[in-house]
Design an enzyme around this catalytic site. Structure first.
Site, PDB file in Angstrom:
ATOM      1  N   CYS A   1       0.825  -1.205   0.000  1.00 56.54           N
ATOM      2  CA  CYS A   1       0.000   0.000   0.000  1.00 56.54           C
ATOM      3  C   CYS A   1       0.866   1.264   0.000  1.00 56.54           C
ATOM      4  CB  CYS A   1      -0.978  -0.022   1.181  1.00 56.54           C
ATOM      5  SG  CYS A   1      -2.339   1.163   1.004  1.00 56.54           S
TER       6      CYS A   1
ATOM      7  N   HIS B   1      -3.505  -5.185   0.402  1.00 57.58           N
ATOM      8  CA  HIS B   1      -2.954  -5.600   1.699  1.00 57.58           C
ATOM      9  C   HIS B   1      -2.971  -7.118   1.821  1.00 57.58           C
ATOM     10  CE1 HIS B   1      -2.664  -1.729   3.976  1.00 57.58           C
ATOM     11  NE2 HIS B   1      -3.464  -1.337   2.996  1.00 57.58           N
TER      12      HIS B   1
ATOM     13  N   GLU C   1      -1.602  -8.905   3.969  1.00 59.19           N
ATOM     14  CA  GLU C   1      -1.679  -9.311   5.375  1.00 59.19           C
ATOM     15  C   GLU C   1      -3.121  -9.391   5.866  1.00 59.19           C
ATOM     16  OE1 GLU C   1      -1.515  -4.783   5.689  1.00 59.19           O
ATOM     17  OE2 GLU C   1      -0.929  -6.362   4.296  1.00 59.19           O
TER      18      GLU C   1
END
Length: 259
Positions: free
Chosen positions: A124, A228, A230
């Site tokens: 990001c 993202h 994660e």
């Protein structure tokens, strides 16, 4: 064995003092997101937050080069906007002034780790900063500067805002995640405008052309995605980013074993 685990640096987010406090020292907080650390740990690596190397409380001789030499790779994660001055512009609105201090810290990190031959991966803001660090520019606000664009950031649903992404053929990302259309999350209002020299685009949003992934085409291992990984969970129907993490860690292992 623990001693064999890769050590991966994670760039810090900054929480700056508000300027009203008169007593010294002013307190600046450095922190990382739990999800990013856990993502790195999911494949057995040890995450290490890299502190800043400036500010009124800084003492001693520890440098960014010391960390770049000790760690095996670097993850640049999300957070505050990039300061438009970092790519030669003035903020179009006051709330888009970004974080100049964090920019300077992270640009130094990117340069030091690349100079040390260590891989750098951006998430990001991390992708945006990597692009700026190498001479690219950004949209300060996609909705303002790219009429008709998708809603790439919805504050109400945050990481549950999804859209499609096209991974382009003949790219390393396509080898890892398969070329074609996939579902990703989207939590950003800024984005890459002019791609930095030496970088190739690996993924775009099919509906508005917003760049979603870039990679350095030669020299140091540097890659980044706008989404993202994660936050991605299989039950949400999003792309499995595990091969992307494994590729980054393989590059870190190669760098560690290089004579």
């Amino acid at each position: 064995m623990t001693n064999d685990r890769l050590k991966i640096g994670i760039s810090a987010c900054f929480f700056h003092p508000d300027g009203e406090r008169k007593a010294a020292p002013s307190k600046t907080l450095l922190w990382i997101e739990q999800s990013t650390a856990h993502w790195v740990m999911s494949e057995g690596a040890l995450p290490v937050m890299v502190p800043s190397f400036d500010g009124e409380t800084f003492r001693g001789e520890v440098s960014v080069q010391d960390y770049a030499g000790w760690l095996d790779g670097l993850v640049m994660h999300g957070g505050a906007d990039v300061w438009p001055g970092s790519y030669g512009e003035q903020p179009l609105r006051p709330e888009w002034h970004g974080d100049r201090i964090r920019d300077e810290y992270e640009i130094a990190l990117v340069q030091a780790f690349s100079a040390a031959g260590k891989p750098v991966f951006g998430i990001c803001r991390g992708m945006q900063l990597i692009n700026v660090a190498h001479g690219g520019t950004l949209y300060q606000d996609i909705r303002t500067q790219k009429p008709g664009a998708l809603v790439h950031r919805d504050a109400e649903i945050y990481d549950l805002n999804f859209h499609q992404v096209d991974i382009l053929g003949d790219t390393r990302l396509a080898e890892l995640l398969q070329a074609g259309r996939h579902k990703i999350n989207s939590v950003h209002h800024q984005g890459v405008k002019d791609v930095a020299p030496g970088f190739v685009v690996e993924a775009v949003s099919p509906e508005d052309g917003v760049i979603e992934a870039i990679r350095h085409s030669g020299g140091p291992w540097v890659a980044a995605v706008q989404w993202h990984p994660e936050f991605h969970r299989p039950e949400l129907g999003v792309i499995d980013d595990t091969p992307l993490l494994r590729d980054f860690l393989a590059a870190a292992r190669t760098a560690r074993n290089r004579p």
